[in-house]
Design a protein around this motif. Structure first.
Motif, PDB file in Angstrom:
ATOM      1  N   MET A   7       0.849  -1.187   0.000  1.00  0.00           N
ATOM      2  CA  MET A   7       0.000   0.000   0.000  1.00  0.00           C
ATOM      3  C   MET A   7       0.883   1.234   0.000  1.00  0.00           C
ATOM      4  O   MET A   7       1.838   1.311   0.765  1.00  0.00           O
ATOM      5  CB  MET A   7      -0.882   0.009   1.250  1.00  0.00           C
ATOM      6  N   ASP A   8       0.560   2.190  -0.853  1.00  0.00           N
ATOM      7  CA  ASP A   8       1.253   3.474  -0.833  1.00  0.00           C
ATOM      8  C   ASP A   8       0.480   4.439   0.054  1.00  0.00           C
ATOM      9  O   ASP A   8      -0.757   4.397   0.122  1.00  0.00           O
ATOM     10  CB  ASP A   8       1.371   4.058  -2.242  1.00  0.00           C
ATOM     11  N   ALA A   9       1.225   5.299   0.738  1.00  0.00           N
ATOM     12  CA  ALA A   9       0.613   6.291   1.628  1.00  0.00           C
ATOM     13  C   ALA A   9       1.449   7.561   1.600  1.00  0.00           C
ATOM     14  O   ALA A   9       2.678   7.490   1.679  1.00  0.00           O
ATOM     15  CB  ALA A   9       0.526   5.757   3.053  1.00  0.00           C
ATOM     16  N   ASP A  10       0.777   8.689   1.482  1.00  0.00           N
ATOM     17  CA  ASP A  10       1.469   9.967   1.577  1.00  0.00           C
ATOM     18  C   ASP A  10       1.635  10.343   3.038  1.00  0.00           C
ATOM     19  O   ASP A  10       0.697  10.198   3.839  1.00  0.00           O
ATOM     20  CB  ASP A  10       0.673  11.068   0.865  1.00  0.00           C
ATOM     21  N   VAL A  11       2.815  10.827   3.392  1.00  0.00           N
ATOM     22  CA  VAL A  11       3.030  11.347   4.741  1.00  0.00           C
ATOM     23  C   VAL A  11       2.206  12.623   4.872  1.00  0.00           C
ATOM     24  O   VAL A  11       2.215  13.475   3.982  1.00  0.00           O
ATOM     25  CB  VAL A  11       4.535  11.629   4.976  1.00  0.00           C
ATOM     26  N   ARG A  12       1.474  12.720   5.952  1.00  0.00           N
ATOM     27  CA  ARG A  12       0.655  13.901   6.209  1.00  0.00           C
ATOM     28  C   ARG A  12       1.421  14.875   7.094  1.00  0.00           C
ATOM     29  O   ARG A  12       2.197  14.461   7.959  1.00  0.00           O
ATOM     30  CB  ARG A  12      -0.659  13.492   6.885  1.00  0.00           C
ATOM     31  N   TRP A  13       1.174  16.143   6.895  1.00  0.00           N
ATOM     32  CA  TRP A  13       1.830  17.170   7.700  1.00  0.00           C
ATOM     33  C   TRP A  13       1.591  16.903   9.188  1.00  0.00           C
ATOM     34  O   TRP A  13       2.489  17.022  10.007  1.00  0.00           O
ATOM     35  CB  TRP A  13       1.285  18.547   7.300  1.00  0.00           C
ATOM     36  N   ARG A  14       0.393  16.485   9.521  1.00  0.00           N
ATOM     37  CA  ARG A  14       0.050  16.252  10.935  1.00  0.00           C
ATOM     38  C   ARG A  14       0.772  15.053  11.543  1.00  0.00           C
ATOM     39  O   ARG A  14       0.749  14.873  12.754  1.00  0.00           O
ATOM     40  CB  ARG A  14      -1.454  16.080  11.090  1.00  0.00           C
ATOM     41  N   ASP A  15       1.420  14.218  10.723  1.00  0.00           N
ATOM     42  CA  ASP A  15       2.162  13.075  11.242  1.00  0.00           C
ATOM     43  C   ASP A  15       3.495  13.479  11.871  1.00  0.00           C
ATOM     44  O   ASP A  15       4.113  12.692  12.573  1.00  0.00           O
ATOM     45  CB  ASP A  15       2.445  12.054  10.127  1.00  0.00           C
ATOM     46  N   MET A  16       3.927  14.709  11.605  1.00  0.00           N
ATOM     47  CA  MET A  16       5.248  15.135  12.084  1.00  0.00           C
ATOM     48  C   MET A  16       5.182  15.599  13.535  1.00  0.00           C
ATOM     49  O   MET A  16       4.157  16.033  14.030  1.00  0.00           O
ATOM     50  CB  MET A  16       5.788  16.234  11.187  1.00  0.00           C
ATOM     51  N   ASP A  17       6.336  15.523  14.193  1.00  0.00           N
ATOM     52  CA  ASP A  17       6.429  15.981  15.570  1.00  0.00           C
ATOM     53  C   ASP A  17       7.282  17.249  15.647  1.00  0.00           C
ATOM     54  O   ASP A  17       7.656  17.820  14.612  1.00  0.00           O
ATOM     55  CB  ASP A  17       6.963  14.870  16.481  1.00  0.00           C
ATOM     56  N   TYR A  62      12.755   1.264  14.179  1.00  0.00           N
ATOM     57  CA  TYR A  62      12.817   2.555  13.498  1.00  0.00           C
ATOM     58  C   TYR A  62      14.206   2.691  12.887  1.00  0.00           C
ATOM     59  O   TYR A  62      15.190   2.859  13.593  1.00  0.00           O
ATOM     60  CB  TYR A  62      12.524   3.683  14.492  1.00  0.00           C
ATOM     61  N   ARG A  63      14.278   2.563  11.559  1.00  0.00           N
ATOM     62  CA  ARG A  63      15.563   2.532  10.859  1.00  0.00           C
ATOM     63  C   ARG A  63      16.101   3.909  10.509  1.00  0.00           C
ATOM     64  O   ARG A  63      17.301   4.120  10.520  1.00  0.00           O
ATOM     65  CB  ARG A  63      15.455   1.680   9.594  1.00  0.00           C
ATOM     66  N   ARG A  64      15.194   4.841  10.166  1.00  0.00           N
ATOM     67  CA  ARG A  64      15.605   6.216   9.850  1.00  0.00           C
ATOM     68  C   ARG A  64      14.390   7.112   9.928  1.00  0.00           C
ATOM     69  O   ARG A  64      13.260   6.649   9.745  1.00  0.00           O
ATOM     70  CB  ARG A  64      16.288   6.301   8.497  1.00  0.00           C
ATOM     71  N   PRO A  65      14.603   8.410  10.165  1.00  0.00           N
ATOM     72  CA  PRO A  65      13.467   9.330  10.242  1.00  0.00           C
ATOM     73  C   PRO A  65      12.801   9.523   8.883  1.00  0.00           C
ATOM     74  O   PRO A  65      13.456   9.485   7.842  1.00  0.00           O
ATOM     75  CB  PRO A  65      14.099  10.652  10.701  1.00  0.00           C
ATOM     76  N   ILE A  66      11.492   9.727   8.915  1.00  0.00           N
ATOM     77  CA  ILE A  66      10.717  10.074   7.727  1.00  0.00           C
ATOM     78  C   ILE A  66      10.415  11.566   7.825  1.00  0.00           C
ATOM     79  O   ILE A  66       9.968  12.039   8.871  1.00  0.00           O
ATOM     80  CB  ILE A  66       9.384   9.301   7.669  1.00  0.00           C
ATOM     81  N   THR A  71       6.250   9.927  -0.016  1.00  0.00           N
ATOM     82  CA  THR A  71       5.273   8.870  -0.271  1.00  0.00           C
ATOM     83  C   THR A  71       5.921   7.570   0.137  1.00  0.00           C
ATOM     84  O   THR A  71       7.055   7.282  -0.259  1.00  0.00           O
ATOM     85  CB  THR A  71       4.848   8.831  -1.752  1.00  0.00           C
ATOM     86  N   LEU A  72       5.206   6.820   0.949  1.00  0.00           N
ATOM     87  CA  LEU A  72       5.714   5.568   1.508  1.00  0.00           C
ATOM     88  C   LEU A  72       5.054   4.374   0.831  1.00  0.00           C
ATOM     89  O   LEU A  72       3.933   4.476   0.335  1.00  0.00           O
ATOM     90  CB  LEU A  72       5.391   5.501   3.004  1.00  0.00           C
ATOM     91  N   THR A  73       5.733   3.255   0.860  1.00  0.00           N
ATOM     92  CA  THR A  73       5.123   1.972   0.534  1.00  0.00           C
ATOM     93  C   THR A  73       5.211   1.116   1.782  1.00  0.00           C
ATOM     94  O   THR A  73       6.298   0.963   2.359  1.00  0.00           O
ATOM     95  CB  THR A  73       5.842   1.274  -0.634  1.00  0.00           C
ATOM     96  N   VAL A  74       4.071   0.597   2.211  1.00  0.00           N
ATOM     97  CA  VAL A  74       4.026  -0.328   3.346  1.00  0.00           C
ATOM     98  C   VAL A  74       3.826  -1.720   2.766  1.00  0.00           C
ATOM     99  O   VAL A  74       2.886  -1.954   2.008  1.00  0.00           O
ATOM    100  CB  VAL A  74       2.883   0.023   4.323  1.00  0.00           C
ATOM    101  N   GLU A  75       4.724  -2.626   3.110  1.00  0.00           N
ATOM    102  CA  GLU A  75       4.651  -4.006   2.636  1.00  0.00           C
ATOM    103  C   GLU A  75       4.306  -4.918   3.802  1.00  0.00           C
ATOM    104  O   GLU A  75       4.863  -4.762   4.896  1.00  0.00           O
ATOM    105  CB  GLU A  75       5.992  -4.454   2.063  1.00  0.00           C
ATOM    106  N   ALA A  95       8.502   5.068  -1.415  1.00  0.00           N
ATOM    107  CA  ALA A  95       7.891   4.616  -2.676  1.00  0.00           C
ATOM    108  C   ALA A  95       8.797   4.954  -3.854  1.00  0.00           C
ATOM    109  O   ALA A  95       8.828   4.228  -4.840  1.00  0.00           O
ATOM    110  CB  ALA A  95       6.519   5.249  -2.858  1.00  0.00           C
ATOM    111  N   GLY A  96       9.550   6.035  -3.752  1.00  0.00           N
ATOM    112  CA  GLY A  96      10.437   6.439  -4.834  1.00  0.00           C
ATOM    113  C   GLY A  96      11.744   5.687  -4.881  1.00  0.00           C
ATOM    114  O   GLY A  96      12.383   5.610  -5.932  1.00  0.00           O
ATOM    115  N   ASP A  97      12.160   5.121  -3.740  1.00  0.00           N
ATOM    116  CA  ASP A  97      13.417   4.380  -3.652  1.00  0.00           C
ATOM    117  C   ASP A  97      13.267   3.301  -2.588  1.00  0.00           C
ATOM    118  O   ASP A  97      13.560   3.531  -1.416  1.00  0.00           O
ATOM    119  CB  ASP A  97      14.579   5.311  -3.310  1.00  0.00           C
TER     120      ASP A  97
END
Length: 131
Positions: A7-17, A62-66, A71-75, A95-97
């Motif tokens: 599934m692809d998902a766009d990171v939302r602004w509200r997801d950030m801290d 958690y491997r690296r910050p997003i 755009t993410l791909t969740v597998e 999703a791009g790499d």
């Protein structure tokens, strides 16, 4: 191990801290959404059936910050298929790499009836895991 679902998902602004990257809890939200979408793809009434999955355990590495925008791909990958439980591995990648891995881990799901008793995995779930 091949993915049973992507599934692809766009990171939302509200997801950030406050540190300008995606909050750790949002990682689990992306994985949850992928699981729900996968279940919906298997059965339109997956949550209204006589049994449903409940989460018994979850791990997230958690491997690296997003950072936004991304755009993410969740597998989801079937790691272990038991009689009454399923261990789904998960990976969150760019999703791009896809070589950019943001997080990985697994979730153990147990199928229960409406009384809370564990039951055998639905045949549709078992079949989807053996692809």
């Amino acid at each position: 191990m091949n993915p049973v679902f992507r599934m692809d998902a766009d990171v939302r602004w509200r997801d950030m801290d406050a540190f300008g990257h995606v909050n750790n809890a949002a990682f689990l939200g992306y994985v949850e959404e992928a699981r729900v979408q996968w279940f919906k793809s298997l059965s339109s009434d997956w949550a209204a059936e006589t049994s449903a999955p409940i989460m018994a355990a979850v791990t997230m590495n958690y491997r690296r910050p997003i950072v936004w925008p991304e755009t993410l791909t969740v597998e989801l990958l079937a790691e272990r298929v038991g009689n009454k439980s399923l261990t789904l591995a998960h990976r969150i990648v760019s999703a791009g790499d896809p070589s950019v891995v943001y997080g990985d881990g697994n979730t153990v799901l147990v199928w229960v009836d409406r009384a809370g008793q564990s039951v055998v995995l639905p045949e549709g779930v078992r079949a989807a895991c053996s692809l």
